[in-house]
Structures are given as C-alpha cells and as structure tokens.
Design a protein around this motif. Structure first.
Motif, PDB file in Angstrom:
ATOM      1  N   GLN A 290       0.909  -1.054   0.213  1.00  0.00           N
ATOM      2  CA  GLN A 290       0.167   0.283   0.358  1.00  0.00           C
ATOM      3  C   GLN A 290       0.880   1.431   0.283  1.00  0.00           C
ATOM      4  OE1 GLN A 290      -3.956  -0.448  -0.180  1.00  0.00           O
ATOM      5  NE2 GLN A 290      -3.200  -2.574  -0.198  1.00  0.00           N
ATOM      6  N   SER A 291       1.572   1.470   0.482  1.00  0.00           N
ATOM      7  CA  SER A 291       2.909   2.508   0.500  1.00  0.00           C
ATOM      8  C   SER A 291       3.722   2.677  -0.428  1.00  0.00           C
ATOM      9  CB  SER A 291       4.175   2.630   1.528  1.00  0.00           C
ATOM     10  OG  SER A 291       4.656   1.051   1.356  1.00  0.00           O
ATOM     11  N   ASP A 292       4.250   4.079  -0.681  1.00  0.00           N
ATOM     12  CA  ASP A 292       5.326   4.360  -2.019  1.00  0.00           C
ATOM     13  C   ASP A 292       6.497   3.281  -1.910  1.00  0.00           C
ATOM     14  OD1 ASP A 292       3.696   6.289  -2.047  1.00  0.00           O
ATOM     15  OD2 ASP A 292       5.159   8.136  -1.134  1.00  0.00           O
ATOM     16  N   PRO A 293       6.860   3.070  -3.306  1.00  0.00           N
ATOM     17  CA  PRO A 293       7.602   1.760  -3.340  1.00  0.00           C
ATOM     18  C   PRO A 293       9.446   2.619  -3.470  1.00  0.00           C
ATOM     19  CG  PRO A 293       6.898   2.541  -5.353  1.00  0.00           C
ATOM     20  CD  PRO A 293       6.182   3.572  -4.593  1.00  0.00           C
ATOM     21  N   ILE A 294       9.760   1.596  -2.472  1.00  0.00           N
ATOM     22  CA  ILE A 294      11.184   2.329  -1.956  1.00  0.00           C
ATOM     23  C   ILE A 294      12.014   1.810  -3.148  1.00  0.00           C
ATOM     24  CG2 ILE A 294      12.947   0.335  -0.792  1.00  0.00           C
ATOM     25  CD1 ILE A 294      11.236  -0.611   0.228  1.00  0.00           C
ATOM     26  N   SER A 295      12.658   3.011  -2.893  1.00  0.00           N
ATOM     27  CA  SER A 295      12.970   3.940  -4.375  1.00  0.00           C
ATOM     28  C   SER A 295      14.723   4.245  -3.879  1.00  0.00           C
ATOM     29  CB  SER A 295      12.869   5.328  -4.787  1.00  0.00           C
ATOM     30  OG  SER A 295      12.093   6.038  -3.809  1.00  0.00           O
ATOM     31  N   SER A 296      15.483   4.056  -3.043  1.00  0.00           N
ATOM     32  CA  SER A 296      16.423   4.248  -2.520  1.00  0.00           C
ATOM     33  C   SER A 296      17.328   2.905  -2.590  1.00  0.00           C
ATOM     34  CB  SER A 296      16.864   4.811  -0.932  1.00  0.00           C
ATOM     35  OG  SER A 296      17.688   5.294  -1.253  1.00  0.00           O
ATOM     36  N   PRO A 297      17.894   2.580  -2.687  1.00  0.00           N
ATOM     37  CA  PRO A 297      18.605   1.077  -2.136  1.00  0.00           C
ATOM     38  C   PRO A 297      19.789   1.138  -1.367  1.00  0.00           C
ATOM     39  CG  PRO A 297      20.181   2.247  -4.020  1.00  0.00           C
ATOM     40  CD  PRO A 297      19.265   3.121  -3.539  1.00  0.00           C
TER      41      PRO A 297
ATOM     42  N   PHE B 255      14.953  -2.735  -7.378  1.00  0.00           N
ATOM     43  CA  PHE B 255      14.627  -4.217  -8.006  1.00  0.00           C
ATOM     44  C   PHE B 255      15.446  -4.601  -8.670  1.00  0.00           C
ATOM     45  CE2 PHE B 255      12.335  -8.161  -8.976  1.00  0.00           C
ATOM     46  CZ  PHE B 255      12.054  -8.196  -8.100  1.00  0.00           C
ATOM     47  N   GLU B 256      16.325  -3.850  -9.764  1.00  0.00           N
ATOM     48  CA  GLU B 256      16.886  -4.767 -10.113  1.00  0.00           C
ATOM     49  C   GLU B 256      18.292  -4.794  -9.909  1.00  0.00           C
ATOM     50  OE1 GLU B 256      16.798  -2.391 -13.679  1.00  0.00           O
ATOM     51  OE2 GLU B 256      15.511  -3.258 -15.024  1.00  0.00           O
ATOM     52  N   LYS B 257      18.482  -4.165  -9.004  1.00  0.00           N
ATOM     53  CA  LYS B 257      19.834  -3.978  -8.301  1.00  0.00           C
ATOM     54  C   LYS B 257      19.429  -5.286  -7.035  1.00  0.00           C
ATOM     55  CE  LYS B 257      20.931   0.341  -7.766  1.00  0.00           C
ATOM     56  NZ  LYS B 257      23.082   0.297  -8.518  1.00  0.00           N
ATOM     57  N   VAL B 258      18.322  -5.861  -6.872  1.00  0.00           N
ATOM     58  CA  VAL B 258      18.593  -6.672  -6.000  1.00  0.00           C
ATOM     59  C   VAL B 258      18.192  -8.343  -6.430  1.00  0.00           C
ATOM     60  CG1 VAL B 258      18.186  -5.634  -4.213  1.00  0.00           C
ATOM     61  CG2 VAL B 258      16.053  -6.589  -5.181  1.00  0.00           C
ATOM     62  N   ALA B 259      17.481  -8.185  -8.184  1.00  0.00           N
ATOM     63  CA  ALA B 259      17.191  -9.327  -8.446  1.00  0.00           C
ATOM     64  C   ALA B 259      18.494 -10.204  -8.611  1.00  0.00           C
ATOM     65  CB  ALA B 259      16.128  -8.671  -9.933  1.00  0.00           C
ATOM     66  N   TYR B 260      18.300 -11.492  -9.086  1.00  0.00           N
ATOM     67  CA  TYR B 260      20.239 -11.604  -9.150  1.00  0.00           C
ATOM     68  C   TYR B 260      19.610 -12.824 -10.678  1.00  0.00           C
ATOM     69  CZ  TYR B 260      17.443 -15.613  -6.472  1.00  0.00           C
ATOM     70  OH  TYR B 260      16.327 -16.291  -6.515  1.00  0.00           O
ATOM     71  N   ARG B 261      19.161 -12.230 -11.209  1.00  0.00           N
ATOM     72  CA  ARG B 261      18.782 -12.825 -12.647  1.00  0.00           C
ATOM     73  C   ARG B 261      18.196 -12.063 -13.482  1.00  0.00           C
ATOM     74  NH1 ARG B 261      13.420 -17.059 -11.643  1.00  0.00           N
ATOM     75  NH2 ARG B 261      11.341 -15.739 -11.401  1.00  0.00           N
ATOM     76  N   GLU B 262      18.485 -12.475 -14.738  1.00  0.00           N
ATOM     77  CA  GLU B 262      17.992 -11.647 -15.568  1.00  0.00           C
ATOM     78  C   GLU B 262      16.473 -11.861 -16.311  1.00  0.00           C
ATOM     79  OE1 GLU B 262      20.531 -12.012 -19.049  1.00  0.00           O
ATOM     80  OE2 GLU B 262      22.277 -11.679 -18.533  1.00  0.00           O
ATOM     81  N   GLY B 263      16.080 -10.620 -16.831  1.00  0.00           N
ATOM     82  CA  GLY B 263      14.440 -10.567 -16.745  1.00  0.00           C
ATOM     83  C   GLY B 263      13.723 -11.366 -16.576  1.00  0.00           C
TER      84      GLY B 263
ATOM     85  N   PRO C  85      17.239   0.102   4.488  1.00  0.00           N
ATOM     86  CA  PRO C  85      18.198  -1.161   4.610  1.00  0.00           C
ATOM     87  C   PRO C  85      17.412  -2.598   4.898  1.00  0.00           C
ATOM     88  CG  PRO C  85      17.005   0.721   6.710  1.00  0.00           C
ATOM     89  CD  PRO C  85      16.933   1.296   5.470  1.00  0.00           C
ATOM     90  N   ARG C  86      16.310  -2.295   4.464  1.00  0.00           N
ATOM     91  CA  ARG C  86      15.436  -3.661   4.394  1.00  0.00           C
ATOM     92  C   ARG C  86      16.027  -3.812   2.498  1.00  0.00           C
ATOM     93  NH1 ARG C  86      11.336  -5.352   6.779  1.00  0.00           N
ATOM     94  NH2 ARG C  86      10.172  -3.467   8.139  1.00  0.00           N
ATOM     95  N   ILE C  87      16.735  -3.270   1.956  1.00  0.00           N
ATOM     96  CA  ILE C  87      17.343  -3.479   0.734  1.00  0.00           C
ATOM     97  C   ILE C  87      18.634  -4.184   0.626  1.00  0.00           C
ATOM     98  CG2 ILE C  87      18.206  -2.991  -1.714  1.00  0.00           C
ATOM     99  CD1 ILE C  87      14.996  -3.072  -1.025  1.00  0.00           C
TER     100      ILE C  87
END
Length: 268
Positions: A3-10, A88-96, A13-15
């Motif tokens: 429901q909240s605004d997206p996390i936008s900073s790398p 998200f692309e910083k924490v994702a560990y696969r392409e696509g 702490p959760r990221i």
C-alpha cells in the motif's frame, strides 16, 4: 498487497539486508532466511508449505494477476513491500525478472525427522558443490516423487538462491537433508535401505540388472571426482550406466534422472 510508496533508495535497510542475504551464506544461516525470486517458484514453494516472511514486488515488472494470486495465497502471512524498478534490478539475481522476490524460512529437515514409506526412494549426493546440479536433481526428485534428497558433506549452501532458482522451487517440495557420511550410513543400515553407488569401477554392474522396488538410495558423486572411496566402498552395490559411445560418464543430474526413473518404472 503493498500500500505504501515504493522503496526507491538502494540504501534502504531492507534492500541492504536483501543484498547481504543474497551474497552471504553466513547471513542466511544467522537470520534463518533465504531469498526466492520469481512468481512461479514462489507459488510452488507456498503450495509446499513454505513460510514467507516478506515479499518485495516491483509493480512495473509484476502483472496484476500475479499479485492477486500471491495476495490470495499468502493473505496476511507476509509483509509486502513495493520496490521501484531501479532498486529491484539491483537486488534481482537473474535476467528478465518478473518483479517478485520473497524472504522465505528454509525448512529444517533431519534424517530422523523424515517420514518415509515402507520402500522409500532416496537420492544421495556427496559433497555437491554446484547449485545448478543440485537444482536439477531436486527437479528430478519432485517429478519422480522421490521421498527425500540427502546431501552428504555438502560444499554449498542448500538454500543458496541459485540452487532455489535452478530447482524452480522444488527444494521446498522434496524434503532435503544435509548430513555426514557416518550418519548417513548408520541411518540407512537402521532403516534397511539398500545403497547403490553410481561409480565407474571394474566391479560395477549395469543398473538394469537390479531390483529397485525395495528401500533404495542412489548415491551420486561430484562431477569432477565422483564418489570418495570411503563412501563408495561402504555402499551395498556399485552400479553403472553402460556407455555406448566415446565418453565414459554423464552429467551427474542426467545420471541421477536415469536411475531414478528406472526405479519409478519398476515400482509401477
């Protein structure tokens, strides 16, 4: 649903914690958490009873139908967090990536906690070190409905995110246990489980000569070195898949699949 605004900073702490869990097995052990990426993998894990602590989704990558399905399945079980595409692309560990990533609690199986039928079919891997091979064998175990996968003296974290990815979540559908060689052999002896070492030796006989309808454990070695002599000689039989060409061995996941489905064929 988030429901909240997206996390936008790398630097969130959760990221930063996601990255630590992704990169360090010590963090995964300490926090008793692992990372599972992908909608399909998460659905399979949840259907198998996996406990999800937190879900991170990227609305720009995940579809509405995927999010609705996860909301229905998870209910209030997990915290939801929306994540910007860049983060998200910083924490994702696969392409696509499909924009779904979860923190999941790995199940804690032991040899003694396994609930087995009278004639179990088990896959034993010694010193497995490649997450891709482990994942492929877990997919075979799931497809064949093997009763457990047992890792003897593992060299890799069983819940390494890459192992989870290559298993497509099947590490949650098949009980998977890490143990030592002495514990494995003593446990098999107590349970009356016959052990078949897959190894290229002069004493090995073709796998088609054996009856695998009783309590059976296929014991497989590493790609590079095969089985250690100590474990190979401790097994009840040594078996081989006859080779008709120039090569004398197969990829361990392929060999495991051949033996496993021969046992399934016999049991039918």
């Amino acid at each position: 649903m988030p429901q909240s605004d997206p996390i936008s900073s790398p630097q969130n702490p959760r990221i930063k914690n996601l990255l630590k869990l992704q990169q360090k097995s010590s963090e995964r052990r300490q926090q008793q958490l692992t990372i599972l990426e992908g909608h399909r993998e998460l659905i399979i894990a949840c259907q198998a009873g996996a406990v999800v602590d937190a879900l991170f989704v990227c609305p720009e990558l995940a579809t509405e139908s995927q999010l609705q399905e996860l909301a229905t399945m998870l209910g209030e079980q997990a915290e939801w967090f929306s994540v910007s595409k860049a983060v998200f692309e910083k924490v994702a560990y696969r392409e696509g990536s499909d924009g779904v990533l979860a923190l999941v609690r790995p199940p804690q199986h032991t040899l003694e906690s396994l609930v087995l039928p009278a004639n179990p079919l088990l896959l034993v891997l010694e010193a497995v070190e490649k997450p891709g091979n482990l994942g492929a064998i877990l997919r075979t175990a799931d497809a064949a409905q093997a009763d457990a996968v047992i890792i003897c003296d593992p060299r890799t974290d069983l819940y390494n995110p890459n192992a989870i990815r290559s298993s497509i979540g099947c590490i949650f559908t098949v009980p998977t246990v890490a143990t030592s060689r002495p514990e494995l052999l003593a446990w098999c002896a107590r349970r009356g489980i016959r052990t078949y070492a897959a190894a290229l030796t002069d004493q090995a006989r073709p796998y088609t000569e054996f009856d695998f309808r009783g309590p059976t454990a296929f014991v497989m070695g590493t790609e590079a070195d095969g089985l250690t002599p100590a474990l190979m000689h401790a097994c009840d039989q040594t078996i081989i898949i006859p080779m008709a060409g120039y090569i004398d061995s197969l990829n361990v996941s392929t060999a495991t699949a051949i033996l496993t489905f021969e046992a399934v064929r016999q049991r039918r």
